[in-house]
Design a protein around this motif. Structure first.
Motif, PDB file in Angstrom:
ATOM      1  N   THR A 152       0.860  -1.185   0.000  1.00 16.77           N
ATOM      2  CA  THR A 152       0.000   0.000   0.000  1.00 16.77           C
ATOM      3  C   THR A 152       0.898   1.236   0.000  1.00 16.77           C
ATOM      4  O   THR A 152       1.885   1.290   0.741  1.00 16.77           O
ATOM      5  CB  THR A 152      -0.918   0.051   1.241  1.00 16.77           C
ATOM      6  N   ASP A 153       0.561   2.214  -0.835  1.00 15.39           N
ATOM      7  CA  ASP A 153       1.293   3.480  -0.897  1.00 15.39           C
ATOM      8  C   ASP A 153       0.417   4.551  -0.250  1.00 15.39           C
ATOM      9  O   ASP A 153      -0.617   4.941  -0.805  1.00 15.39           O
ATOM     10  CB  ASP A 153       1.602   3.831  -2.352  1.00 15.39           C
ATOM     11  N   LEU A 154       0.842   5.018   0.914  1.00 14.05           N
ATOM     12  CA  LEU A 154       0.065   5.997   1.687  1.00 14.05           C
ATOM     13  C   LEU A 154       0.778   7.341   1.760  1.00 14.05           C
ATOM     14  O   LEU A 154       0.600   8.104   2.714  1.00 14.05           O
ATOM     15  CB  LEU A 154      -0.177   5.460   3.109  1.00 14.05           C
ATOM     16  N   SER A 155       1.574   7.646   0.752  1.00 15.20           N
ATOM     17  CA  SER A 155       2.454   8.819   0.811  1.00 15.20           C
ATOM     18  C   SER A 155       1.738  10.141   0.593  1.00 15.20           C
ATOM     19  O   SER A 155       2.369  11.188   0.568  1.00 15.20           O
ATOM     20  CB  SER A 155       3.579   8.672  -0.223  1.00 15.20           C
ATOM     21  N   ILE A 156       0.393  10.112   0.440  1.00 20.76           N
ATOM     22  CA  ILE A 156      -0.342  11.347   0.239  1.00 20.76           C
ATOM     23  C   ILE A 156      -0.354  12.203   1.503  1.00 20.76           C
ATOM     24  O   ILE A 156      -0.596  13.408   1.463  1.00 20.76           O
ATOM     25  CB  ILE A 156      -1.784  11.056  -0.224  1.00 20.76           C
ATOM     26  N   LYS A 157      -0.109  11.598   2.673  1.00 22.33           N
ATOM     27  CA  LYS A 157      -0.084  12.349   3.938  1.00 22.33           C
ATOM     28  C   LYS A 157       0.895  11.704   4.903  1.00 22.33           C
ATOM     29  O   LYS A 157       1.393  10.599   4.663  1.00 22.33           O
ATOM     30  CB  LYS A 157      -1.470  12.407   4.562  1.00 22.33           C
ATOM     31  N   ASP A 158       1.120  12.395   6.014  1.00 21.66           N
ATOM     32  CA  ASP A 158       2.014  11.854   7.030  1.00 21.66           C
ATOM     33  C   ASP A 158       1.401  10.634   7.701  1.00 21.66           C
ATOM     34  O   ASP A 158       0.282  10.220   7.380  1.00 21.66           O
ATOM     35  CB  ASP A 158       2.371  12.935   8.053  1.00 21.66           C
ATOM     36  N   THR A 159       2.112  10.076   8.652  1.00 24.77           N
ATOM     37  CA  THR A 159       1.668   8.830   9.270  1.00 24.77           C
ATOM     38  C   THR A 159       0.827   9.041  10.531  1.00 24.77           C
ATOM     39  O   THR A 159       0.447   8.060  11.176  1.00 24.77           O
ATOM     40  CB  THR A 159       2.889   7.961   9.631  1.00 24.77           C
ATOM     41  N   LEU A 160       0.550  10.282  10.894  1.00 24.74           N
ATOM     42  CA  LEU A 160      -0.265  10.549  12.078  1.00 24.74           C
ATOM     43  C   LEU A 160      -1.701  10.086  11.834  1.00 24.74           C
ATOM     44  O   LEU A 160      -2.293  10.367  10.789  1.00 24.74           O
ATOM     45  CB  LEU A 160      -0.247  12.039  12.418  1.00 24.74           C
ATOM     46  N   LYS A 161      -2.252   9.405  12.809  1.00 24.51           N
ATOM     47  CA  LYS A 161      -3.580   8.822  12.646  1.00 24.51           C
ATOM     48  C   LYS A 161      -4.698   9.744  13.113  1.00 24.51           C
ATOM     49  O   LYS A 161      -5.868   9.498  12.812  1.00 24.51           O
ATOM     50  CB  LYS A 161      -3.655   7.492  13.394  1.00 24.51           C
ATOM     51  N   TRP A 162      -4.343  10.790  13.860  1.00 25.75           N
ATOM     52  CA  TRP A 162      -5.348  11.729  14.345  1.00 25.75           C
ATOM     53  C   TRP A 162      -4.880  13.150  14.090  1.00 25.75           C
ATOM     54  O   TRP A 162      -3.686  13.405  13.907  1.00 25.75           O
ATOM     55  CB  TRP A 162      -5.606  11.517  15.846  1.00 25.75           C
TER      56      TRP A 162
END
Length: 450
Positions: free
Chosen positions: A207-217
């Protein structure tokens, strides 16, 4: 007594254009009359006193604005005969006499877009929490930077080769933070694999989730906020994307690895197999009418990647919005944009900023034609469906509501009785119950449209 000419609306306009004529026609006779008899006062217009203009019920002490405190008879006859902007000002002044404002805060700004002039200001430069009115900041900024044709994309890439029914290599699912992605979209991704004849995947899935940082909240969200995590790959608004992907692969008869990892798509040797998209109008409709925080955050983070950054933070999106604020002639350092939904306790804006953005949107068809239809309509739909029914504001107010603990806000557009379009922002802070803010805001809207 000396009888002086009563200014008509047209004469008032003429006086504003030609002050010397006004001085000669109205002021000099008053000065002369004053030297002859104190009775000249009976011939001049006086602002109604709050006690005379507002029923006793408006001064209730139970933290609630009386439902009968503003009726057609609550303004003096003199006030109703004054030119429309002055009559409106009288009415708003009267509403502000309620003692609820001795212990709560209010920011209020009304702007006549048709006449391009401010009609009423009270605390319009106070920094206040916008709650979901922050979604107007996000929506207008996104339409400015992304455009009305923008689409939210979720893509499936392959990096490998196919031999008969076996694909050897890697699959990549690139998240586009599409909050509407659901069963039909997932079916399309799996169907694309099935159509090529693939029945087994021998390799890895990323999965490529690079559209945003890794913060979940979001920054400034409360620990007890019942919100979903901020992840670019969601399924029907839930954090179960890969689980549903594997389920549909099984249903399609495609054997696959049972684990996956996160990795950015390589720049070369990768082919996009299929993409699914949703339009910005589809996002705005639910974002504004139904107060969906996830939809707002998904739109917010789209602005963060415009400068080409990978894993951009909320600060990148806020910085982008700051450039628009500068274009409005305001200083972005005077405000704090923490998120896109208004859920954060750290957001601080002013009624002046909100109205300036509403005016900016109205001046540009490429923004207004997408924004205006998505706003809740008083008495008709969205979060305003049950408010202002059977009143002058019914259908004439298109506005975004906002609610967090002790905060109630409302901002948008109102069509006045003279067919002028008004932009307004009302921000109530420090209130014990949401209903207090709603009653005050509804009365303001009824005045604007009466």
């Amino acid at each position: 007594p000396i009888h002086l000419p009563t200014p008509s609306p047209s004469s008032v306009t003429e006086t504003m254009k030609h002050p010397a004529k006004g001085l000669a026609r109205y002021i000099l006779p008053i000065l002369i009359a004053g030297s002859l008899s104190p009775l000249f006062l009976t011939a001049t217009r006086q602002l109604p006193s709050p006690a005379a203009a507002v029923p006793t019920a408006l001064f209730a002490t139970d933290d609630s604005l009386s439902t009968d405190s503003l009726t057609l008879d609550s303004l003096s006859a003199d006030s109703l005969q004054r030119p429309w902007p002055l009559w409106l000002s009288d009415g708003l002044d009267s509403l502000l006499q309620d003692d609820i404002f001795e212990r709560t805060q209010l920011g209020l700004y009304v702007y006549d877009l048709t006449a391009d002039s401010a009609l009423y200001r009270h605390g319009h430069r106070q920094l206040l929490r916008p709650a979901s009115v922050e979604k107007l900041v996000t929506s207008i900024s996104a339409l400015h930077f992304l455009g009305g044709g923008f689409q939210f994309l979720t893509r499936l890439y392959t990096n490998g080769c196919q031999t008969d029914t076996v694909f050897t290599g890697d699959l990549y699912l690139k998240g586009g933070f599409d909050p509407r992605f659901s069963y039909d979209d997932m079916s399309a991704l799996v169907e694309a694999l099935h159509t090529t004849g693939i029945r087994r995947i021998e390799g890895r899935i990323f999965t490529d989730l690079s559209i945003k940082d890794t913060l979940k909240w979001g920054e400034g969200w409360c620990w007890d906020d019942d919100e979903i995590m901020l992840k670019p790959l969601l399924y029907s608004g839930e954090d179960c994307f890969m689980e549903k992907f594997f389920e549909q692969l099984d249903e399609a008869g495609i054997a696959h690895p049972t684990e996956y990892a996160e990795k950015m798509i390589p720049a070369d040797s990768t082919v996009m197999l299929v993409e699914r998209n949703h339009t910005i109008d589809q996002i705005l409709m639910r974002l504004l009418k139904e107060r969906d925080n996830n939809y707002a955050e998904s739109l917010f983070y789209q602005m963060g990647i415009l400068d080409g950054a990978t894993y951009p933070s909320a600060r990148a999106a806020a910085k982008k919005i700051g450039t628009l604020i500068s274009d409005l002639g305001l200083n972005p350092n005077d405000y704090y944009i923490a998120d896109g939904s208004g859920l954060s306790l750290y957001n601080y804006v002013t009624p002046e900023l909100i109205v300036s953005l509403l005016r900016y949107a109205w001046q540009r068809d490429n923004i207004f034609e997408h924004l205006y239809p998505a706003l809740p309509i008083a008495g008709e739909d969205g979060t305003l469906e049950k408010r202002m029914r059977n009143s002058s504001a019914h259908y004439n107010v298109h506005a975004k509501t906002g609610t967090v603990r002790s905060v109630s806000t409302l901002a948008g557009y109102a069509t006045a009785s003279n067919d002028h379009l008004l932009a307004f922002c009302i921000m109530n802070q420090g209130i014990r119950t949401t209903s207090i803010g709603h009653r005050f805001q509804d009365k303001v809207c009824k005045l604007l449209t009466r």
